[in-house]
Design an enzyme around this catalytic site. Structure first.
Site, PDB file in Angstrom:
ATOM      1  N   GLU A 143      -5.143   4.363   5.342  1.00  0.00           N
ATOM      2  CA  GLU A 143      -4.779   4.091   3.943  1.00  0.00           C
ATOM      3  C   GLU A 143      -5.330   5.228   3.071  1.00  0.00           C
ATOM      4  O   GLU A 143      -4.739   5.620   2.077  1.00  0.00           O
ATOM      5  CB  GLU A 143      -5.398   2.761   3.494  1.00  0.00           C
ATOM      6  N   SER A 149     -10.959  -0.085   2.420  1.00  0.00           N
ATOM      7  CA  SER A 149     -10.317  -0.155   3.745  1.00  0.00           C
ATOM      8  C   SER A 149      -9.897   1.247   4.167  1.00  0.00           C
ATOM      9  O   SER A 149      -9.178   1.922   3.423  1.00  0.00           O
ATOM     10  CB  SER A 149      -9.061  -1.029   3.690  1.00  0.00           C
ATOM     11  N   ARG A 201       0.820  -1.227   0.000  1.00  0.00           N
ATOM     12  CA  ARG A 201       0.000   0.000   0.000  1.00  0.00           C
ATOM     13  C   ARG A 201       0.853   1.276   0.000  1.00  0.00           C
ATOM     14  O   ARG A 201       0.481   2.293   0.597  1.00  0.00           O
ATOM     15  CB  ARG A 201      -0.958   0.051   1.193  1.00  0.00           C
TER      16      ARG A 201
HETATM   17  P1  FAD Z   1      -8.159   9.047  -6.069  1.00  0.00           P
HETATM   18  O1  FAD Z   1      -8.914   8.721  -4.832  1.00  0.00           O
HETATM   19  O2  FAD Z   1      -8.782  10.007  -7.005  1.00  0.00           O
HETATM   20  O3  FAD Z   1      -6.717   9.578  -5.668  1.00  0.00           O
HETATM   21  C1  FAD Z   1      -5.952   8.902  -4.689  1.00  0.00           C
HETATM   22  C2  FAD Z   1      -4.615   9.660  -4.485  1.00  0.00           C
HETATM   23  O4  FAD Z   1      -3.808   9.543  -5.634  1.00  0.00           O
HETATM   24  C3  FAD Z   1      -4.808  11.158  -4.243  1.00  0.00           C
HETATM   25  O5  FAD Z   1      -3.807  11.585  -3.335  1.00  0.00           O
HETATM   26  C4  FAD Z   1      -4.573  11.757  -5.628  1.00  0.00           C
HETATM   27  O6  FAD Z   1      -4.125  13.107  -5.558  1.00  0.00           O
HETATM   28  C5  FAD Z   1      -3.506  10.835  -6.182  1.00  0.00           C
HETATM   29  N1  FAD Z   1      -3.570  10.680  -7.647  1.00  0.00           N
HETATM   30  C6  FAD Z   1      -4.624  10.226  -8.367  1.00  0.00           C
HETATM   31  N2  FAD Z   1      -4.301  10.149  -9.676  1.00  0.00           N
HETATM   32  C7  FAD Z   1      -3.012  10.564  -9.770  1.00  0.00           C
HETATM   33  C8  FAD Z   1      -2.092  10.706 -10.869  1.00  0.00           C
HETATM   34  N3  FAD Z   1      -2.435  10.416 -12.136  1.00  0.00           N
HETATM   35  N4  FAD Z   1      -0.844  11.166 -10.594  1.00  0.00           N
HETATM   36  C9  FAD Z   1      -0.471  11.483  -9.326  1.00  0.00           C
HETATM   37  N5  FAD Z   1      -1.297  11.381  -8.252  1.00  0.00           N
HETATM   38  C10 FAD Z   1      -2.548  10.916  -8.482  1.00  0.00           C
HETATM   39  N6  FAD Z   1      -7.507  -0.414  -2.976  1.00  0.00           N
HETATM   40  C11 FAD Z   1      -6.731  -1.524  -3.020  1.00  0.00           C
HETATM   41  O7  FAD Z   1      -5.492  -1.419  -3.087  1.00  0.00           O
HETATM   42  N7  FAD Z   1      -7.285  -2.776  -2.993  1.00  0.00           N
HETATM   43  C12 FAD Z   1      -8.620  -2.973  -2.908  1.00  0.00           C
HETATM   44  O8  FAD Z   1      -9.079  -4.112  -2.886  1.00  0.00           O
HETATM   45  C13 FAD Z   1      -9.464  -1.822  -2.860  1.00  0.00           C
HETATM   46  N8  FAD Z   1     -10.801  -1.964  -2.776  1.00  0.00           N
HETATM   47  C14 FAD Z   1     -11.598  -0.866  -2.723  1.00  0.00           C
HETATM   48  C15 FAD Z   1     -12.987  -1.040  -2.654  1.00  0.00           C
HETATM   49  C16 FAD Z   1     -13.834   0.041  -2.610  1.00  0.00           C
HETATM   50  C17 FAD Z   1     -15.312  -0.176  -2.524  1.00  0.00           C
HETATM   51  C18 FAD Z   1     -13.288   1.365  -2.653  1.00  0.00           C
HETATM   52  C19 FAD Z   1     -14.204   2.546  -2.641  1.00  0.00           C
HETATM   53  C20 FAD Z   1     -11.919   1.553  -2.708  1.00  0.00           C
HETATM   54  C21 FAD Z   1     -11.043   0.441  -2.743  1.00  0.00           C
HETATM   55  N9  FAD Z   1      -9.648   0.580  -2.811  1.00  0.00           N
HETATM   56  C22 FAD Z   1      -8.846  -0.536  -2.890  1.00  0.00           C
HETATM   57  C23 FAD Z   1      -9.015   1.915  -2.823  1.00  0.00           C
HETATM   58  C24 FAD Z   1      -8.987   2.569  -4.235  1.00  0.00           C
HETATM   59  O9  FAD Z   1      -9.786   1.871  -5.128  1.00  0.00           O
HETATM   60  C25 FAD Z   1      -7.568   2.659  -4.793  1.00  0.00           C
HETATM   61  O10 FAD Z   1      -6.707   3.346  -3.900  1.00  0.00           O
HETATM   62  C26 FAD Z   1      -7.508   3.365  -6.158  1.00  0.00           C
HETATM   63  O11 FAD Z   1      -6.243   3.171  -6.749  1.00  0.00           O
HETATM   64  C27 FAD Z   1      -7.818   4.858  -6.067  1.00  0.00           C
HETATM   65  O12 FAD Z   1      -7.978   5.347  -7.388  1.00  0.00           O
HETATM   66  P2  FAD Z   1      -8.683   6.729  -7.677  1.00  0.00           P
HETATM   67  O13 FAD Z   1      -8.537   7.016  -9.132  1.00  0.00           O
HETATM   68  O14 FAD Z   1     -10.062   6.736  -7.139  1.00  0.00           O
HETATM   69  O15 FAD Z   1      -7.750   7.715  -6.834  1.00  0.00           O
HETATM   70  N1  EPU Z   2     -12.121  -9.715   9.793  1.00  0.00           N
HETATM   71  C1  EPU Z   2     -12.919  -9.789  10.922  1.00  0.00           C
HETATM   72  N2  EPU Z   2     -13.913  -8.858  11.041  1.00  0.00           N
HETATM   73  C2  EPU Z   2     -14.152  -7.898  10.112  1.00  0.00           C
HETATM   74  C3  EPU Z   2     -13.321  -7.835   8.971  1.00  0.00           C
HETATM   75  C4  EPU Z   2     -12.312  -8.770   8.829  1.00  0.00           C
HETATM   76  O1  EPU Z   2     -12.739 -10.630  11.786  1.00  0.00           O
HETATM   77  O2  EPU Z   2     -15.073  -7.097  10.308  1.00  0.00           O
HETATM   78  C5  EPU Z   2     -11.034 -10.722   9.663  1.00  0.00           C
HETATM   79  C6  EPU Z   2     -11.519 -12.018   8.993  1.00  0.00           C
HETATM   80  O3  EPU Z   2     -10.965 -13.100   9.664  1.00  0.00           O
HETATM   81  C7  EPU Z   2     -10.881 -12.000   7.619  1.00  0.00           C
HETATM   82  C8  EPU Z   2      -9.635 -11.122   7.837  1.00  0.00           C
HETATM   83  O4  EPU Z   2      -9.989 -10.196   8.867  1.00  0.00           O
HETATM   84  O5  EPU Z   2     -10.547 -13.272   7.203  1.00  0.00           O
HETATM   85  C9  EPU Z   2      -9.206 -10.355   6.603  1.00  0.00           C
HETATM   86  O6  EPU Z   2     -10.342  -9.712   6.021  1.00  0.00           O
HETATM   87  P1  EPU Z   2     -10.509  -9.586   4.419  1.00  0.00           P
HETATM   88  O7  EPU Z   2     -10.234 -10.893   3.766  1.00  0.00           O
HETATM   89  O8  EPU Z   2     -11.789  -8.914   4.159  1.00  0.00           O
HETATM   90  O9  EPU Z   2      -9.302  -8.660   4.035  1.00  0.00           O
HETATM   91  P2  EPU Z   2      -8.721  -7.324   4.677  1.00  0.00           P
HETATM   92  O10 EPU Z   2      -7.373  -7.637   5.221  1.00  0.00           O
HETATM   93  O11 EPU Z   2      -9.705  -6.677   5.599  1.00  0.00           O
HETATM   94  C10 EPU Z   2      -7.442  -6.586   2.549  1.00  0.00           C
HETATM   95  C11 EPU Z   2      -7.264  -5.305   1.798  1.00  0.00           C
HETATM   96  C12 EPU Z   2      -8.425  -5.080   0.849  1.00  0.00           C
HETATM   97  C13 EPU Z   2      -8.475  -6.252  -0.143  1.00  0.00           C
HETATM   98  C14 EPU Z   2      -8.652  -7.549   0.641  1.00  0.00           C
HETATM   99  C15 EPU Z   2      -8.580  -8.770  -0.252  1.00  0.00           C
HETATM  100  C16 EPU Z   2      -5.923  -3.810   3.169  1.00  0.00           C
HETATM  101  C17 EPU Z   2      -5.894  -2.604   4.049  1.00  0.00           C
HETATM  102  N3  EPU Z   2      -7.122  -4.182   2.712  1.00  0.00           N
HETATM  103  O12 EPU Z   2      -8.582  -6.417   3.381  1.00  0.00           O
HETATM  104  O13 EPU Z   2      -8.189  -3.885   0.114  1.00  0.00           O
HETATM  105  O14 EPU Z   2      -9.534  -6.092  -1.053  1.00  0.00           O
HETATM  106  O15 EPU Z   2      -7.600  -7.677   1.631  1.00  0.00           O
HETATM  107  O16 EPU Z   2      -7.278  -8.951  -0.691  1.00  0.00           O
HETATM  108  O17 EPU Z   2      -4.882  -4.388   2.876  1.00  0.00           O
HETATM  109  C18 EPU Z   2      -8.531  -1.519   0.202  1.00  0.00           C
HETATM  110  O18 EPU Z   2      -7.291  -1.418   0.249  1.00  0.00           O
HETATM  111  O19 EPU Z   2      -9.280  -0.525   0.161  1.00  0.00           O
HETATM  112  C19 EPU Z   2      -9.124  -2.853   0.198  1.00  0.00           C
HETATM  113  C20 EPU Z   2     -10.438  -3.056   0.200  1.00  0.00           C
END
Ligand code: FAD
Ligand code: EPU
Length: 348
Positions: free
Chosen positions: A344, A249, A175
């Protein structure tokens, strides 16, 4: 702030007092003093040659899925809209695909899967743009973006020119990257070049992916099967921002020493953790859940009832209300477990 008349610079329209409610997935109702969309590299360069923009505060915005606005934004928001993709090389079973920053991330994943090119399928359905994907080295279900990034191009605001970064220059880690740490605010990513497999290597290391495939009776999965399963797991766990405001997250999973992990595990045998080199990565969702926050609500700021790591806007929460809740959660987890959570989400 209320909407006002636009001004022009270098042929581009800068809207004043622009509403941001639809431009961030938390659905926070804030305003930007200035707002402009850039759809070519040339217009980005032109815009940044305007001293008023370059000298004043400005923010690049993708899809706003990793940002929390705690106030109106007093500078100019530059929305990244540069589109396009091209194969730049094809060798030894690999496709080298250059993709412009304004492309939607999941459209790229769907396109690669449809072509039969492997690599990105475990990262299906992550919101956001291609240009934002390297910033925090997006990751999910056993894959991190960095595995497939060869290089990227970024506009250096200090030097006024585009710089090429190799994979190693990006300093990717969990991250995090150079662009979220020491290079923060200096570079604007304009394109990313990915390396994809013509003969996909299927990755089902993440437990729930393997389990779901088994449930479906699929023993030799294709990348299309993996995409389907990942999308289905994500839909069952994570709230859809179109229905419930959130930014995924809110905190990173904290990495602690093996000794700290063992001490915690002695007190909490059900603690969820994964090896991270010589250290251990704790599941922050488990810590927050065990501290009693899952499903908590204060006003319209809440903790998701299916995933405690996700903070939600249940209606008209302000960014400050979400942040206040985040601080309360962080303090409570610190008090109970002695572990500090780091956001994050980018807090503005
Ligand atoms: P923004 O929110 O618009 O920007 C994020 C940051 O990057 C800001 O500081 C912005 O200024 C900067 N930025 C954006 N574009 C550029 C550019 N071209 N050049 C320089 N700086 C820039 N993340 C994960 O890693 N794994 C997940 O599983 C995951 N699941 C998600 C699920 C949900 C429902 C949501 C809402 C978010 C999730 N995220 C996850 C977080 C998010 O999707 C990522 O961080 C994504 O890369 C953000 O993209 P964005 O275009 O929306 O960035
Ligand atoms: N758990 C609980 N209670 C909860 C949530 C989670 O007990 O309310 C425990 C469960 O045991 C579960 C474990 O935590 O097995 C891990 O949860 P999950 O598999 O949902 O993954 P996470 O660690 O919470 C991370 C990433 C996600 C990514 C998933 C799948 C981070 C900060 N988050 O979540 O990324 O989608 O793994 O790979 O690393 C994001 O970055 O925005 C994001 C959604």
């Amino acid at each position: 702030m209320k909407a006002a008349k636009p001004r022009h610079t270098r042929g581009m329209i800068i809207k004043e007092n622009h509403p941001l409610g639809n431009l961030n997935t938390f659905g926070i109702e804030a305003y930007a003093r200035g707002y402009v969309e850039v759809s070519t590299e040339e217009s980005l360069r032109e815009l940044l040659s305007d001293n008023e923009i370059l000298g004043g505060s400005h923010l690049i915005l993708g899809q706003g899925s990793n940002i929390l606005f705690t106030d109106d934004y007093e500078g100019t928001i530059i929305r990244m809209m540069i589109k396009g993709r091209e194969i730049v090389a094809r060798k030894e079973g690999k496709i080298f695909l250059k993709v412009m920053a304004g492309e939607v991330w999941d459209d790229l994943v769907a396109y690669c899967v449809a072509q039969g090119w492997g690599g990105l399928e475990n990262l299906s359905l992550i919101p956001g743009q291609v240009g934002s994907s390297p910033i925090q080295n997006i990751g999910a279900y056993g894959t991190e973006l960095e595995t497939h990034v060869v290089s990227l191009e970024a506009f250096d605001k200090q030097k006024g020119k585009v710089t090429v970064f190799s994979h190693d220059d990006c300093q990717f880690s969990y991250r995090n990257s150079f662009f979220k740490s020491s290079g923060k605010d200096r570079f604007i990513i304009t394109s990313v070049t990915f390396k994809l497999d013509e003969e996909p290597v299927i990755n089902t290391r993440y437990g729930s992916v393997a389990q779901e495939l088994e449930k479906m009776g699929v023993s030799n999965p294709t990348i299309s099967d993996v995409r389907e399963v990942v999308c289905s797991i994500r839909r069952s766990k994570l709230p859809d921002p179109d229905v419930l405001g959130n930014a995924g997250s809110f905190f990173k999973n904290p990495v602690v020493s093996l000794k700290s992990y063992q001490d915690l595990k002695a007190n909490y045998p059900e603690l969820v953790a994964y090896p991270a080199g010589k250290d251990m990565k704790l599941a922050a969702g488990w810590l927050i859940d065990k501290a009693g926050w899952k499903g908590f609500r204060q006003g319209d700021a809440g903790v998701h009832d299916k995933q405690a790591l996700v903070l939600v806007n249940l209606g008209k929460a302000t960014g400050r209300e979400i942040l206040k809740l985040a601080y309360a959660i962080r303090n409570s987890v610190e008090k109970k477990f002695g572990v500090t959570l780091e956001p994050e989400v980018n807090i503005m």
